[in-house]
Write an enzyme that holds these catalytic residues in place. Structure first.
Site, mmCIF file in Angstrom:
data_model
loop_
_atom_site.group_PDB
_atom_site.id
_atom_site.type_symbol
_atom_site.label_atom_id
_atom_site.label_comp_id
_atom_site.label_asym_id
_atom_site.label_seq_id
_atom_site.Cartn_x
_atom_site.Cartn_y
_atom_site.Cartn_z
ATOM 1 N N GLU A 158 0.882 -1.164 0.000
ATOM 2 C CA GLU A 158 0.000 0.000 0.000
ATOM 3 C C GLU A 158 0.916 1.210 0.000
ATOM 4 O O GLU A 158 1.273 1.744 1.042
ATOM 5 C CB GLU A 158 -0.921 -0.042 1.224
ATOM 6 C CG GLU A 158 -2.163 0.824 1.051
ATOM 7 C CD GLU A 158 -1.924 2.273 1.422
ATOM 8 O OE1 GLU A 158 -1.225 2.961 0.648
ATOM 9 O OE2 GLU A 158 -2.431 2.701 2.461
ATOM 10 N N GLU A 167 5.274 11.147 -1.055
ATOM 11 C CA GLU A 167 6.098 10.235 -0.250
ATOM 12 C C GLU A 167 7.020 9.363 -1.100
ATOM 13 O O GLU A 167 7.945 8.747 -0.584
ATOM 14 C CB GLU A 167 5.264 9.337 0.669
ATOM 15 C CG GLU A 167 4.425 10.108 1.671
ATOM 16 C CD GLU A 167 3.604 9.201 2.566
ATOM 17 O OE1 GLU A 167 3.978 8.026 2.745
ATOM 18 O OE2 GLU A 167 2.583 9.669 3.092
#
Length: 378
Positions: A158, A167
Site C-alpha cells: 500500500e 512520499e
C-alpha cells in the site's frame, strides 16, 4: 499509505513550489529580513525522518480505519487466492502487518513483511497473536537493504500517498520488483491511474463570501476582506488535501496518466515527471476555483473475477487520501460549455524527493494560458 497532514513528512527542509509559478505575492508593504537558509538534509536523514513518522499509532489507525482502503486490499488479495496459494509474497512497507496476514489467509506459504519503521515490533506481535509466525516473517529495515532468502511470486504494497505519488514510496516497490519478484510475478495492486477535473469548491466559495455577510448579522461592513481572503485561501502554491463531493466537479474528469507497475523504465518516468494533457467542457455557470487530482488503483481479478478498483474519486465513498486540490490565484467565471484545457505533471520536489510537486498549465475559454507550480507542504 499516506501520512496525516497533521504529521510532518520532514522537519527542517524548506517547502513550497518552484519559482516558475504564479505564487502569492507579499502584501505587507515592507521589506523583511531574509531568514538564513536551512541546511538541506541528506537522503538518509530524510528517509529516517520519514520512517519515524510511521512509528506512531495514529497513522496506522487512520489507514486501517479507512474501510474503503482496507476492504479493497482484503478483497484484492483474497480474489487472487489461486495465484497466492502455496506461494511466496513480499509485503513492502508492511506497517502493522495486516496485508501480510491477508496474504497468509489467502493461502500464501511464506510472507516476508518488510517494514523500515519501528512499528515492525508491533507487526511481529500482531502476527504472533494471529498464530501466523511460522508463515509471516517480519523483517525490519528498508526494502532497499533487507535481504530475502529467496525470490518471491508476488509483491503486495500500500504505497499510495496524497495525489498518488506524495512520499515517493512507489520507487521502493519498483526496487523490490526488480530485485526480488520472479519473472511474470504478481503485483498487488498492478496499475494506477490519475485523473483531473476543474472544480467549483462550494466550501471555499462560502468562505470567500463570508465577509460580505458580516454586515447583515452584526452591522459592520467587512466586505473589503474578501480580496484579502482570496489571496490567503487561493493565492498560495500549496497542494490542498481535502474531500470534495461530485457537486463540486465542473466537467467530466479526464484521465491524464496510467502507470503499469510491471512496466520497464517506470522508475525513470517517475523521476522525469508523470503527466499528460487534458481538455473538457464545463457543465454550467459557476466560479472556477481550480482543479482536483485523484487516483485509482486496480487489482487483478484472478482467474474468473473482474478486476477490483480502489478509487479516491469525489464520486465514490471518501477515503483518507481525499483529493489533491490545485487552487488558481482567484476564481474565474465559467459558463456552460466553456472549454478548459491544459497539461499537468507530477514529479518529486527538488528539495525533497519524497515531497510531491505538481506543475499545472491551463487555459480557460478565451483567457490567456497560465501556469502555476504547486508543492505538498508538511
Amino acid at each position: 499509505m499516506s501520512l496525516s497532514k497533521k504529521r510532518k513528512l520532514e522537519s527542517g527542509d524548506s517547502g513550497g513550489a518552484g519559482a516558475g509559478g504564479e505564487g502569492a505575492e507579499e502584501e505587507n508593504g515592507g521589506e523583511q529580513e531574509a531568514a538564513p537558509p536551512r541546511p538541506r538534509r541528506t537522503k538518509s536523514e530524510r528517509d529516517q525522518l520519514y520512517y519515524e513518522c510511521y512509528s506512531d499509532v495514529s497513522v496506522h489507525e487512520e489507514m486501517i480505519a479507512d474501510q474503503v482502503r482496507t476492504e479493497a486490499y482484503r478483497l484484492g488479495i483474497l480474489k487472487n487466492w489461486a495465484a497466492l496459494r502455496g506461494k511466496t509474497v513480499l509485503d513492502v512497507g508492511a506497517g502493522t502487518g495486516i496485508l501480510s496476514i491477508f496474504c497468509a489467509q489467502a493461502g500464501a506459504r511464506r510472507v516476508y513483511a518488510v517494514e523500515a519503521s519501528a512499528i515492525w515490533q508491533q507487526a511481529r506481535e500482531v502476527v504472533r497473536l494471529n498464530g501466523l509466525e511460522d508463515r509471516v516473517h517480519v523483517l525490519p529495515g528498508p526494502v532497499e537493504t533487507v535481504e530475502l532468502p529467496e525470490r518471491v511470486d508476488a509483491i503486495v504494497s500500500e504505497w499510495m500517498g496524497y495525489g498518488l505519488l506524495h512520499e515517493s514510496m512507489l520507487s521502493s516497490v519498483l526496487h523490490a520488483r526488480t530485485k526480488w519478484l520472479k519473472e511474470g510475478g504478481l503485483l498487488l495492486p498492478a496499475s494506477a491511474e490519475l485523473f483531473v477535473a476543474p472544480i467549483s469548491d462550494q466550501m471555499l466559495e462560502w468562505r470567500l463570501g463570508f465577509w460580505s455577510q458580516v454586515k447583515q448579522h452584526y452591522g459592520v461592513d467587512m466586505s473589503c476582506m474578501e480580496s484579502f481572503a482570496t489571496r490567503c485561501l487561493m493565492g498560495h502554491s500549496e497542494i490542498v488535501v481535502q474531500d470534495l463531493s461530485g457537486e463540486d466537479v465542473l466537467a467530466r474528469p479526464q484521465r491524464f496518466a496510467q502507470l503499469e507497475l510491471a512496466r520497464a523504465g517506470l522508475e525513470q518516468e517517475l523521476e522525469a515527471g508523470v503527466g499528460g494533457r487534458f481538455r473538457c467542457s464545463c457543465y454550467g455557470s459557476a466560479p472556477l476555483h481550480g482543479f482536483a487530482v485523484w487516483f485509482q488503483v486496480t487489482f487483478p481479478g484472478g482467474d474468473s473475477e473482474k478486476p477490483l478498483v480502489l478509487s479516491t474519486s469525489p464520486f465514490h465513498p471518501a477515503t483518507h487520501w481525499k483529493q489533491a486540490l490545485l487552487y488558481l490565484n482567484e476564481p474565474v467565471p465559467v459558463e456552460q460549455d466553456t472549454d478548459i484545457s491544459g497539461e499537468i505533471t507530477l514529479l518529486p520536489s527538488p528539495d525533497n524527493p519524497r515531497r510531491l510537486r505538481i506543475l499545472l498549465r491551463y487555459k480557460v475559454g478565451d483567457h490567456e494560458e497560465k501556469t502555476k507550480d504547486f508543492a505538498m507542504e508538511d
